[in-house]
Design an enzyme around this catalytic site. Structure first.
Site, PDB file in Angstrom:
ATOM      1  N   ASP A  30       9.473   6.266   3.376  1.00  0.00           N
ATOM      2  CA  ASP A  30       8.814   6.912   2.234  1.00  0.00           C
ATOM      3  C   ASP A  30       9.849   7.111   1.121  1.00  0.00           C
ATOM      4  O   ASP A  30      10.990   7.491   1.373  1.00  0.00           O
ATOM      5  CB  ASP A  30       8.225   8.255   2.666  1.00  0.00           C
ATOM      6  CG  ASP A  30       7.250   8.799   1.623  1.00  0.00           C
ATOM      7  OD1 ASP A  30       6.044   8.821   1.894  1.00  0.00           O
ATOM      8  OD2 ASP A  30       7.713   9.203   0.527  1.00  0.00           O
ATOM      9  N   VAL A  96      -1.825   7.666  -2.925  1.00  0.00           N
ATOM     10  CA  VAL A  96      -1.832   6.196  -2.960  1.00  0.00           C
ATOM     11  C   VAL A  96      -3.074   5.728  -2.199  1.00  0.00           C
ATOM     12  O   VAL A  96      -3.221   6.014  -1.000  1.00  0.00           O
ATOM     13  CB  VAL A  96      -0.555   5.602  -2.333  1.00  0.00           C
ATOM     14  CG1 VAL A  96      -0.644   4.079  -2.310  1.00  0.00           C
ATOM     15  CG2 VAL A  96       0.690   6.053  -3.095  1.00  0.00           C
ATOM     16  N   HIS A 100      -2.582   4.889   4.935  1.00  0.00           N
ATOM     17  CA  HIS A 100      -1.229   4.962   5.482  1.00  0.00           C
ATOM     18  C   HIS A 100      -1.104   6.156   6.407  1.00  0.00           C
ATOM     19  O   HIS A 100      -1.703   7.198   6.173  1.00  0.00           O
ATOM     20  CB  HIS A 100      -0.165   5.045   4.372  1.00  0.00           C
ATOM     21  CG  HIS A 100      -0.432   6.067   3.314  1.00  0.00           C
ATOM     22  ND1 HIS A 100      -1.372   5.877   2.314  1.00  0.00           N
ATOM     23  CD2 HIS A 100       0.108   7.291   3.090  1.00  0.00           C
ATOM     24  CE1 HIS A 100      -1.382   6.940   1.513  1.00  0.00           C
ATOM     25  NE2 HIS A 100      -0.500   7.815   1.975  1.00  0.00           N
ATOM     26  N   ILE A 101      -0.299   5.965   7.443  1.00  0.00           N
ATOM     27  CA  ILE A 101       0.057   7.061   8.351  1.00  0.00           C
ATOM     28  C   ILE A 101       1.454   7.525   7.955  1.00  0.00           C
ATOM     29  O   ILE A 101       2.390   6.720   7.920  1.00  0.00           O
ATOM     30  CB  ILE A 101       0.083   6.598   9.822  1.00  0.00           C
ATOM     31  CG1 ILE A 101      -1.267   6.016  10.255  1.00  0.00           C
ATOM     32  CG2 ILE A 101       0.491   7.758  10.743  1.00  0.00           C
ATOM     33  CD1 ILE A 101      -1.226   5.316  11.617  1.00  0.00           C
ATOM     34  N   HIS A 102       1.588   8.814   7.638  1.00  0.00           N
ATOM     35  CA  HIS A 102       2.920   9.404   7.459  1.00  0.00           C
ATOM     36  C   HIS A 102       3.463   9.799   8.829  1.00  0.00           C
ATOM     37  O   HIS A 102       2.730  10.385   9.643  1.00  0.00           O
ATOM     38  CB  HIS A 102       2.845  10.718   6.668  1.00  0.00           C
ATOM     39  CG  HIS A 102       2.496  10.601   5.230  1.00  0.00           C
ATOM     40  ND1 HIS A 102       3.449  10.627   4.232  1.00  0.00           N
ATOM     41  CD2 HIS A 102       1.299  10.513   4.603  1.00  0.00           C
ATOM     42  CE1 HIS A 102       2.849  10.555   3.044  1.00  0.00           C
ATOM     43  NE2 HIS A 102       1.537  10.486   3.248  1.00  0.00           N
TER      44      HIS A 102
HETATM   45  P1  DGP Z   1      -0.106  10.302   0.066  1.00  0.00           P
HETATM   46  O1  DGP Z   1       0.072  11.529  -0.758  1.00  0.00           O
HETATM   47  O2  DGP Z   1      -0.534  10.625   1.500  1.00  0.00           O
HETATM   48  O3  DGP Z   1      -0.979   9.265  -0.602  1.00  0.00           O
HETATM   49  O4  DGP Z   1       1.358   9.705   0.232  1.00  0.00           O
HETATM   50  C1  DGP Z   1       1.849   8.644  -0.506  1.00  0.00           C
HETATM   51  C2  DGP Z   1       3.308   8.513  -0.158  1.00  0.00           C
HETATM   52  O5  DGP Z   1       3.746   7.268  -0.630  1.00  0.00           O
HETATM   53  C3  DGP Z   1       4.213   9.562  -0.781  1.00  0.00           C
HETATM   54  O6  DGP Z   1       4.848  10.322   0.256  1.00  0.00           O
HETATM   55  C4  DGP Z   1       5.237   8.781  -1.573  1.00  0.00           C
HETATM   56  C5  DGP Z   1       5.072   7.381  -1.063  1.00  0.00           C
HETATM   57  N1  DGP Z   1       5.258   6.352  -2.086  1.00  0.00           N
HETATM   58  C6  DGP Z   1       4.606   6.265  -3.269  1.00  0.00           C
HETATM   59  N2  DGP Z   1       5.023   5.200  -3.955  1.00  0.00           N
HETATM   60  C7  DGP Z   1       5.958   4.583  -3.177  1.00  0.00           C
HETATM   61  C8  DGP Z   1       6.751   3.423  -3.344  1.00  0.00           C
HETATM   62  O7  DGP Z   1       6.700   2.704  -4.349  1.00  0.00           O
HETATM   63  N3  DGP Z   1       7.612   3.122  -2.333  1.00  0.00           N
HETATM   64  C9  DGP Z   1       7.701   3.876  -1.183  1.00  0.00           C
HETATM   65  N4  DGP Z   1       8.563   3.492  -0.240  1.00  0.00           N
HETATM   66  N5  DGP Z   1       6.947   4.985  -0.998  1.00  0.00           N
HETATM   67  C10 DGP Z   1       6.102   5.320  -1.980  1.00  0.00           C
END
Ligand code: DGP
Length: 114
Positions: A30, A96, A100-102
């Site tokens: 992330d 986003v 996705h799974i965090h």
């Molecule tokens: P959510 O709020 O659950 O939709 O989490 C989206 C996550 O995605 C957030 O923790 C930050 C991450 N994220 C957003 N843009 C990018 C990116 O361009 N690259 C990476 N590696 N992570 C990203």
């Protein structure tokens, strides 16, 4: 989808620190880590959120969860655990719009969420 950040990461247009990749799924760090461990597991195909998951995606989501577990173990979370989270739409805090799974670990996390 050409305007989706995670589709562009999956296709290599946007760089990411990849942890695992196969024909169906991708795991990467992330960009805004909320703990010593914080990575995401995504399907390569564009599924906007978990509300859009189809029964035909059952194996896919199972594989994503199993890979999330395996990578969490590799990153030292087996003993003390971690948070496995899927945010969904605005009330769920999703920013986003690609499923996705965090996996967040390496420190104690509070509950309930604010
Ligand atoms: P959510 O709020 O659950 O939709 O989490 C989206 C996550 O995605 C957030 O923790 C930050 C991450 N994220 C957003 N843009 C990018 C990116 O361009 N690259 C990476 N590696 N992570 C990203």
């Amino acid at each position: 989808m050409s305007n989706c950040i995670f589709c562009n990461i999956a296709s290599g247009i946007i760089p990411a620190q990849k942890l695992y990749e196969d024909e169906e799924i991708l795991a990467f760090q992330d960009v805004s880590p909320q703990g010593p461990v914080h990575f995401l597991v995504i399907p390569k195909k564009h599924i906007p959120n978990i509300m859009e998951l189809e029964v035909t995606d059952t194996l896919l989501i199972g594989r994503m969860l199993h890979k999330a577990q395996a990578l969490a173990q590799e990153q030292g979370c087996a003993e003390k655990g971690a948070r496995f989270v899927i945010n969904c739409k605005s009330h769920g805090g999703q920013t986003v719009d690609h499923l996705h799974i965090h996996v967040i670990g390496g420190r104690p996390l509070g509950w309930p969420p604010g």
